[in-house]
Every structure is written in structure tokens, then in C-alpha cells.
Design a protein around this motif. Structure first.
Motif, mmCIF file in Angstrom:
data_model
loop_
_atom_site.group_PDB
_atom_site.id
_atom_site.type_symbol
_atom_site.label_atom_id
_atom_site.label_comp_id
_atom_site.label_asym_id
_atom_site.label_seq_id
_atom_site.Cartn_x
_atom_site.Cartn_y
_atom_site.Cartn_z
ATOM 1 N N PRO A 50 0.798 -1.225 0.000
ATOM 2 C CA PRO A 50 0.000 0.000 0.000
ATOM 3 C C PRO A 50 0.836 1.284 0.000
ATOM 4 C CG PRO A 50 -0.024 -0.985 2.166
ATOM 5 C CD PRO A 50 0.694 -1.941 1.271
ATOM 6 N N LEU A 51 2.149 1.181 0.118
ATOM 7 C CA LEU A 51 2.987 2.377 0.136
ATOM 8 C C LEU A 51 3.049 2.985 -1.261
ATOM 9 C CD1 LEU A 51 5.830 1.150 2.503
ATOM 10 C CD2 LEU A 51 3.755 2.419 3.075
ATOM 11 N N GLN A 52 3.022 4.317 -1.330
ATOM 12 C CA GLN A 52 2.907 5.007 -2.615
ATOM 13 C C GLN A 52 4.040 4.685 -3.578
ATOM 14 O OE1 GLN A 52 3.449 9.338 -2.623
ATOM 15 N NE2 GLN A 52 4.305 9.210 -0.551
ATOM 16 N N ARG A 53 5.214 4.327 -3.077
ATOM 17 C CA ARG A 53 6.290 4.005 -4.004
ATOM 18 C C ARG A 53 5.998 2.724 -4.778
ATOM 19 N NH1 ARG A 53 8.716 3.489 1.277
ATOM 20 N NH2 ARG A 53 9.676 1.477 1.662
ATOM 21 N N CYS A 54 5.032 1.947 -4.318
ATOM 22 C CA CYS A 54 4.587 0.756 -5.050
ATOM 23 C C CYS A 54 3.295 1.001 -5.814
ATOM 24 C CB CYS A 54 4.406 -0.409 -4.082
ATOM 25 S SG CYS A 54 5.953 -0.982 -3.350
ATOM 26 N N THR A 55 2.342 1.670 -5.186
ATOM 27 C CA THR A 55 1.033 1.837 -5.833
ATOM 28 C C THR A 55 1.096 2.702 -7.079
ATOM 29 O OG1 THR A 55 0.420 3.692 -4.378
ATOM 30 C CG2 THR A 55 -0.246 1.465 -3.684
ATOM 31 N N GLN A 56 2.052 3.633 -7.142
ATOM 32 C CA GLN A 56 2.168 4.465 -8.341
ATOM 33 C C GLN A 56 2.527 3.627 -9.561
ATOM 34 O OE1 GLN A 56 4.856 7.667 -7.273
ATOM 35 N NE2 GLN A 56 3.144 8.986 -6.766
ATOM 36 N N LEU A 57 3.265 2.553 -9.349
ATOM 37 C CA LEU A 57 3.585 1.638 -10.446
ATOM 38 C C LEU A 57 2.454 0.644 -10.664
ATOM 39 C CD1 LEU A 57 5.564 0.550 -12.549
ATOM 40 C CD2 LEU A 57 6.635 -0.785 -10.711
ATOM 41 N N ALA A 58 1.892 0.126 -9.589
ATOM 42 C CA ALA A 58 0.828 -0.886 -9.701
ATOM 43 C C ALA A 58 -0.345 -0.386 -10.531
ATOM 44 C CB ALA A 58 0.351 -1.306 -8.311
ATOM 45 N N VAL A 59 -0.738 0.865 -10.350
ATOM 46 C CA VAL A 59 -1.883 1.406 -11.089
ATOM 47 C C VAL A 59 -1.607 1.473 -12.590
ATOM 48 C CG1 VAL A 59 -1.324 3.875 -10.897
ATOM 49 C CG2 VAL A 59 -3.722 3.138 -10.985
ATOM 50 N N LEU A 60 -0.346 1.597 -12.971
ATOM 51 C CA LEU A 60 0.004 1.601 -14.391
ATOM 52 C C LEU A 60 -0.062 0.196 -14.993
ATOM 53 C CD1 LEU A 60 3.042 4.065 -14.396
ATOM 54 C CD2 LEU A 60 0.636 4.552 -14.940
ATOM 55 N N ILE A 61 0.137 -0.801 -14.153
ATOM 56 C CA ILE A 61 0.059 -2.189 -14.615
ATOM 57 C C ILE A 61 -1.398 -2.616 -14.728
ATOM 58 C CG2 ILE A 61 0.693 -4.582 -14.081
ATOM 59 C CD1 ILE A 61 3.139 -3.405 -12.548
ATOM 60 N N ASP A 62 -2.182 -2.246 -13.732
ATOM 61 C CA ASP A 62 -3.611 -2.574 -13.727
ATOM 62 C C ASP A 62 -4.308 -1.630 -12.743
ATOM 63 O OD1 ASP A 62 -6.191 -3.609 -13.352
ATOM 64 O OD2 ASP A 62 -5.505 -5.678 -13.422
ATOM 65 N N LYS A 63 -5.219 -0.823 -13.266
ATOM 66 C CA LYS A 63 -5.895 0.152 -12.398
ATOM 67 C C LYS A 63 -6.706 -0.520 -11.296
ATOM 68 C CE LYS A 63 -9.870 0.578 -15.354
ATOM 69 N NZ LYS A 63 -10.924 1.312 -15.899
ATOM 70 N N ASN A 64 -6.987 -1.814 -11.423
ATOM 71 C CA ASN A 64 -7.746 -2.554 -10.409
ATOM 72 C C ASN A 64 -6.841 -3.372 -9.479
ATOM 73 O OD1 ASN A 64 -10.344 -1.720 -11.351
ATOM 74 N ND2 ASN A 64 -10.051 -3.091 -13.092
ATOM 75 N N TYR A 65 -5.630 -2.884 -9.270
ATOM 76 C CA TYR A 65 -4.697 -3.590 -8.388
ATOM 77 C C TYR A 65 -5.277 -3.665 -6.968
ATOM 78 C CZ TYR A 65 -3.292 0.909 -6.427
ATOM 79 O OH TYR A 65 -3.301 2.129 -5.798
ATOM 80 N N ILE A 66 -4.752 -4.598 -6.191
ATOM 81 C CA ILE A 66 -5.189 -4.816 -4.809
ATOM 82 C C ILE A 66 -3.994 -4.614 -3.880
ATOM 83 C CG2 ILE A 66 -6.061 -6.536 -3.173
ATOM 84 C CD1 ILE A 66 -7.443 -7.870 -5.604
ATOM 85 N N THR A 67 -4.172 -3.825 -2.830
ATOM 86 C CA THR A 67 -3.089 -3.649 -1.861
ATOM 87 C C THR A 67 -3.234 -4.647 -0.715
ATOM 88 O OG1 THR A 67 -4.277 -1.969 -0.591
ATOM 89 C CG2 THR A 67 -2.829 -1.184 -2.371
ATOM 90 N N ASP A 68 -2.092 -4.962 -0.126
ATOM 91 C CA ASP A 68 -2.078 -5.854 1.033
ATOM 92 C C ASP A 68 -0.924 -5.423 1.936
ATOM 93 O OD1 ASP A 68 -1.476 -8.296 2.707
ATOM 94 O OD2 ASP A 68 -3.188 -9.046 1.562
ATOM 95 N N ASN A 69 -1.212 -5.204 3.213
ATOM 96 C CA ASN A 69 -0.189 -4.771 4.168
ATOM 97 C C ASN A 69 0.939 -5.780 4.329
ATOM 98 O OD1 ASN A 69 -1.154 -2.207 4.861
ATOM 99 N ND2 ASN A 69 -2.612 -3.077 6.312
ATOM 100 N N ARG A 70 0.672 -7.037 4.031
ATOM 101 C CA ARG A 70 1.721 -8.052 4.163
ATOM 102 C C ARG A 70 2.827 -7.870 3.130
ATOM 103 N NH1 ARG A 70 -2.273 -13.089 4.175
ATOM 104 N NH2 ARG A 70 -3.193 -11.697 2.611
ATOM 105 N N LEU A 71 2.610 -6.994 2.148
ATOM 106 C CA LEU A 71 3.615 -6.733 1.117
ATOM 107 C C LEU A 71 4.472 -5.505 1.426
ATOM 108 C CD1 LEU A 71 1.454 -7.526 -2.025
ATOM 109 C CD2 LEU A 71 3.185 -8.980 -0.924
ATOM 110 N N LYS A 72 4.290 -4.910 2.614
ATOM 111 C CA LYS A 72 5.106 -3.761 3.008
ATOM 112 C C LYS A 72 6.541 -4.204 3.294
ATOM 113 C CE LYS A 72 1.803 -0.627 5.221
ATOM 114 N NZ LYS A 72 1.464 -0.005 6.528
ATOM 115 N N GLU A 73 7.429 -3.224 3.208
ATOM 116 C CA GLU A 73 8.840 -3.458 3.537
ATOM 117 C C GLU A 73 8.983 -3.741 5.037
ATOM 118 O OE1 GLU A 73 11.716 -4.650 3.098
ATOM 119 O OE2 GLU A 73 12.456 -3.277 1.556
#
Length: 176
Positions: A52-75
Motif C-alpha cells: 500500500p505504500l505510494q512508491r509501489c502503488t504508483q507503479l501498480a496502477v500503471l500495470i492494472d488500475k484494479n490492483y489490490i493492496t495488502d499490508n503483508r507486502l510492506k517493507e
């Protein structure tokens, strides 16, 4: 299942700062870095997941606007060390972590083993019927999952795998 582990692009932060779960903006090189990543991955995925951190979501939305965030994927959670210069963390506080960073948590944070446990927990929730997924995340998560998928001891995961900003790793994974 094909899993594309994608590291975020370059954050806009001074070198030498501890910033695990701090939500850092990206450098102005993001458009060019993102373009290179998008050219190196498939155009379609069954699902795209992101920290869910913006340094990831800014890229994820370009791959698929319907991306799903998960806190378990945080650094890694560096707790009270977040946004401090590594050199400013007192030696008495950081030395136990240096001695065993796999099992010793950062002050008020988590250990690398705890990070891997939550990342593997996430992987175990992905539906079996997906053929191709993308995960936009951080180097600690990517290394911990790489170690898990390849049965590499966590303490060796930094020695066997270099992950630059914008790196893409493709894994073939079958759940049992």
C-alpha cells in the motif's frame, strides 16, 4: 503459476536513511523507470497486488488500475529507526540486530523472519486458478519470497540476489 515480483522505482530520499515502512515519494525519474518496467513485463495479469505504500502503488496502477493492496507486502518495519540516518542509530541499539538481523527485530519493529512469515502468508492466500500475477513490492519482501521459493536460508538471501530499483523477477510457483 507465474509470479512477477517487481520492486518499486527509486524513492526520493537521501542515501543512508532507514525508511522501511515510511511512505516515501518517488524521484522524478519515475516515468522513465516505469516505462522500462512496463516494457519488460506481460501486458495482462490475472491479478496485480501491491504494497500500500505510494512508491509501489504508483507503479501498480500503471500495470492494472484494479490492483489490490495488502499490508503483508510492506517493507520491513524498522520501528523507531524509521527516517533516521543509519549512522545516528546508537550502536548499543543496532548491534544486536547486526549480529542476527534474521531473528532480531529492529527497535519497536520486526525481524526479517517476521517479514518472511507475513509475505509467505500472503502468497498462501493467492487462488490456485491464477496463471499469472504481478506483485509490486520492496526488496526485503522480494528477497524473502525468493528465499522461500528456492529454499535458501534467509541469512543468505542478500548474498545471492541483487535487486535494483525497478527490478523484475519471474518465478514459477505451484502450490501443493
Amino acid at each position: 503459476m507465474e509470479i512477477y515480483l517487481i520492486r518499486h522505482t527509486t524513492p526520493d530520499i537521501e542515501r543512508g536513511i532507514c525508511y522501511g515502512q515510511s511512505d516515501m515519494p518517488l524521484k522524478d525519474t519515475f516515468p522513465l523507470e516505469a516505462k522500462h518496467i512496463l516494457e519488460s513485463i506481460p501486458k495482462q495479469f490475472d491479478k496485480v497486488y501491491s504494497s500500500p505504500l505510494q512508491r509501489c502503488t504508483q507503479l501498480a496502477v500503471l500495470i492494472d488500475k484494479n490492483y489490490i493492496t495488502d499490508n503483508r507486502l510492506k517493507e520491513l518495519d524498522f520501528g523507531s529507526w524509521e527516517l533516521k540516518k543509519w549512522s545516528d542509530i546508537p550502536n548499543a541499539d543496532i548491534q544486536p540486530w547486526y549480529n542476527d538481523w534474521v531473528n532480531t527485530p529492529a527497535d519497536k519493529g520486526e525481524s526479517y523472519q517476521e517479514l518472511q512469515n507475513r509475505a509467505v502468508s500472503f502468497i498462501n492466500t493467492i487462488p490456485n486458478h491464477y496463471n499469472k500475477i504481478a506483485i509490486v513490492t520492496h526488496s526485503g519482501v522480494i528477497r524473502s519470497l525468493w528465499a522461500y521459493f528456492n529454499t535458501i536460508d534467509l541469512k543468505n538471501s542478500f548474498n545471492v540476489l541483487s535487486i535494483e530499483y525497478g527490478a523484475v523477477l519471474k518465478i514459477k510457483y505451484s502450490k501443493i
